[in-house]
Design an enzyme around this catalytic site. Sequence first.
Site, PDB file in Angstrom:
ATOM      1  CG  HIS A 166      -1.264   2.149   9.854  1.00 48.34           C
ATOM      2  ND1 HIS A 166      -2.410   2.535   9.222  1.00 48.34           N
ATOM      3  CD2 HIS A 166      -1.293   0.789   9.891  1.00 48.34           C
ATOM      4  CE1 HIS A 166      -3.114   1.467   8.881  1.00 48.34           C
ATOM      5  NE2 HIS A 166      -2.457   0.394   9.266  1.00 48.34           N
TER       6      HIS A 166
ATOM      7  CG  HIS B  90      -1.868  -1.109   1.310  1.00 44.96           C
ATOM      8  ND1 HIS B  90      -3.231  -0.929   1.257  1.00 44.96           N
ATOM      9  CD2 HIS B  90      -1.693  -2.450   1.421  1.00 44.96           C
ATOM     10  CE1 HIS B  90      -3.842  -2.091   1.328  1.00 44.96           C
ATOM     11  NE2 HIS B  90      -2.928  -3.040   1.440  1.00 44.96           N
TER      12      HIS B  90
ATOM     13  CG  ASP C 281      -0.529  -7.251   3.514  1.00 44.06           C
ATOM     14  OD1 ASP C 281      -0.953  -6.351   2.778  1.00 44.06           O
ATOM     15  OD2 ASP C 281      -1.244  -7.835   4.360  1.00 44.06           O
TER      16      ASP C 281
ATOM     17  NE  ARG D 150      -1.447   2.957   4.348  1.00 47.22           N
ATOM     18  CZ  ARG D 150      -2.240   1.968   4.699  1.00 47.22           C
ATOM     19  NH1 ARG D 150      -3.323   1.682   3.985  1.00 47.22           N
ATOM     20  NH2 ARG D 150      -1.990   1.250   5.779  1.00 47.22           N
TER      21      ARG D 150
ATOM     22  CG  ASN E 181      -7.032  -0.029  -0.094  1.00 48.93           C
ATOM     23  OD1 ASN E 181      -6.002   0.121  -0.750  1.00 48.93           O
ATOM     24  ND2 ASN E 181      -7.022  -0.415   1.164  1.00 48.93           N
TER      25      ASN E 181
END
Lengths: 425, 338
Positions: free
Chosen positions: A310, A63, A306, A65, A95
């Site tokens: 954050h 990801h 994966d 982001r 996403n």
Amino acid sequence: MNIKIQGGRVIDPASQLDQVTDLYISHGKIAAIGQAPAGFNADQTIDASNQVVSPGLIDLCAHVREPGYTRKGNISTETAAAAAGGVTTLCTPPNSKPIADTTAVVDLIQDRAREAGNARILPMGALTQGLAGEQLSPMHGLSQAGCIAFTNMRQPVKNSLVLTRCLEYAATHDLLVIFQAEDAGLAEGGAMHEDTTCTRLGLNGIPESAETIEVARCLLLIEQTGVRAHFGQLSCERSVKMVMDARERGLQVTADIAIQNLLLTDENVNGFDPNFHLIPPLRSQLDRAGLRQALLSDGFQAICSDHQPHETAAKQAPFAATEPGMTGLETLLSLSLILVEQELISLPQMLSKLTCGPAKVLGIESGQIAEGMPADLCIFDPQAEWSLTPEICRSAGQNTPFMGHTLKGQVSHTLLDGEVVFRLG
Amino acid sequence: MFEQQDPNQIQLNSEGQLKHFLTTEGLSRELLSEILDTADSFVDMSAQQVKKVPLLRGKTVVNLFFEASTRTASTFELAAKRLSADVLNLNISTSSTAKGETLRDTLMTMEAMHSDMFVVRHSDSGAQHYIAQNVTPDVAVINAGDGRHAHPTQAMLDMLTIRQHKGDFSPLKVAIVGDILHSRVARSQIHALRTLGAAEVRVIAPHTLLPRHIEALGVQVYTDMKQGLKDVDVVMMLRLQRERMLSALLPSEAEFYKLYGLSEDKLQHAHPDAIVMHPGPINRGVEIESAVADGPRSLILNQVTNGIAVRMAVMSMSMSGQTTEAARRAEQHASRTE
């Protein structure tokens, strides 16, 4: 720019090359292995003695982001992290915000990746519009814009007829569909694997059946539609066996495992450290053993990070209230080397799961060292010890349980299209 | 890799004294017995005219209740006041979407007021572990219930009640009945009973109210009430929230009561001297028959009284542990700067 990489142990799992030799790079491509091409003059020489020279790593799920969640990371920071970890190609899920179901979003991601220039990003497109599980996304157009595959991630396509239509449409255009299998009802509210540790800690569990039931449903529909399909980040032994059985029956199905699921178990959650809050969750010791067994028998084709960076606040809460996921691009190689250190597999076997294995899943000509191929390379010292610390962490996310741990396998150089995009020190 | 330390060691200071009280799990039999012995001394004190001792004089205790509570909150408040502490009660409503910033910000605010002890109830399992790991070292954290994880003072007041009536734990067969799945009380009771040496701990419930692999906690599982109650010395009923009856967990109140409600008839299967307990508040006619709740074997009100004593014990012991730890750290700091 001509580069000579001198005296490294060149390992190319795709061609089963494993020898100490020299590599010659010219105009971004591998010009020769061993003997310098006629008239080759190196502008730069990289001393790779006592190091391994491998294809650049390909990560099937990372990801980045961006767009939408840049408080957690952006394409510039996360591809810099990729380069530092020897990753030259990464697939990013759809996403983002907005969701990657239009060519504009896909174009934006690719433009930003090109601007950053640290790594290739292969965007995955949304399987359904808005990932809502109701209306097919414009898969063909998205594919033309650069989407490598299509997925609804862990958002359920509850209606099996809609899912069937998605797969039929993808099969029509020979598009790859990626499943991150999870039955939403069974997983609802879950924060960790449902087993004894979960019971002791009083957390809501995610049972194995949340994954296996969805894998079973998807496999039946894959069989019915003939679509090319891949299962991302499986966490249960039984799921992998189901995919292996399906492949033996002739289905075009592949799978990958996140490195953390090959190393850790649900027992690591004991103590409520939010860095172990992961979805899919860390499973039982038996599952971990089963996944490792599958690694030996080629049950899955790739190991991925994966990678889910954050912001600090996302992990500053009681366990279940934190956001799941760990940052992983910078540690993917070193953590995978633990499997070699533990003598589970050889170094070339391990590298195949990070290079030609994922390339084959995606159907791209990459992840190999061969004359004429783009010079995407990772040079690392498998014995060198290092620690990921907040000071050197290039990812915007520092959420990993491996922060500060001594790891082996330090990347010294990463090359993308023959350009050095990371150099240690 | 990842050789983890026992996470519950956070509860103890370097001298093995209680520093926080987060769970009964991982604490020694000696320490649990010490809590019970200390509580016993406070039980006697409660019967005296002057019910205060100066053990926490000058200390500030903050009751941080992120979840509604009457019984637990008031007994903690009373316990703190009987120890002569200044008490601040904060009922902080929280929604399921509230994230850690709220909790962290609340903690920082409370710390800025130079609090000495947080008594915390929170809907998230492990919230108190998080708090204990993040507060300044001089603050003690007492768990007043976290999610489904632990409610250690409730368990210890139950242990005190059992010890007062049964003495030795070693011959005892204990049954815990009802909503084990959602019960933090049950988990803390199981750890405490096993550490204190109870002969047998049983759980009795339908499978929908039993966590998977509960046997791993060292209990016998029964789904039939009569079989489960056979010859037990202690029956510990659990509260069952009525909303759970309406979800997919149970078909109806009536069916639950018929199968798992504690009636005089079912109690006949237990040992003739068996005692009956319930953490309260009780739902008469749902989990327990009024005749049993008010009957001679019921110790429900004794539990409430013991709750104050146990909470006084835990608060005084953990504050003492904190003080020792702070002194030790100050000494270390002084020696480093010399």
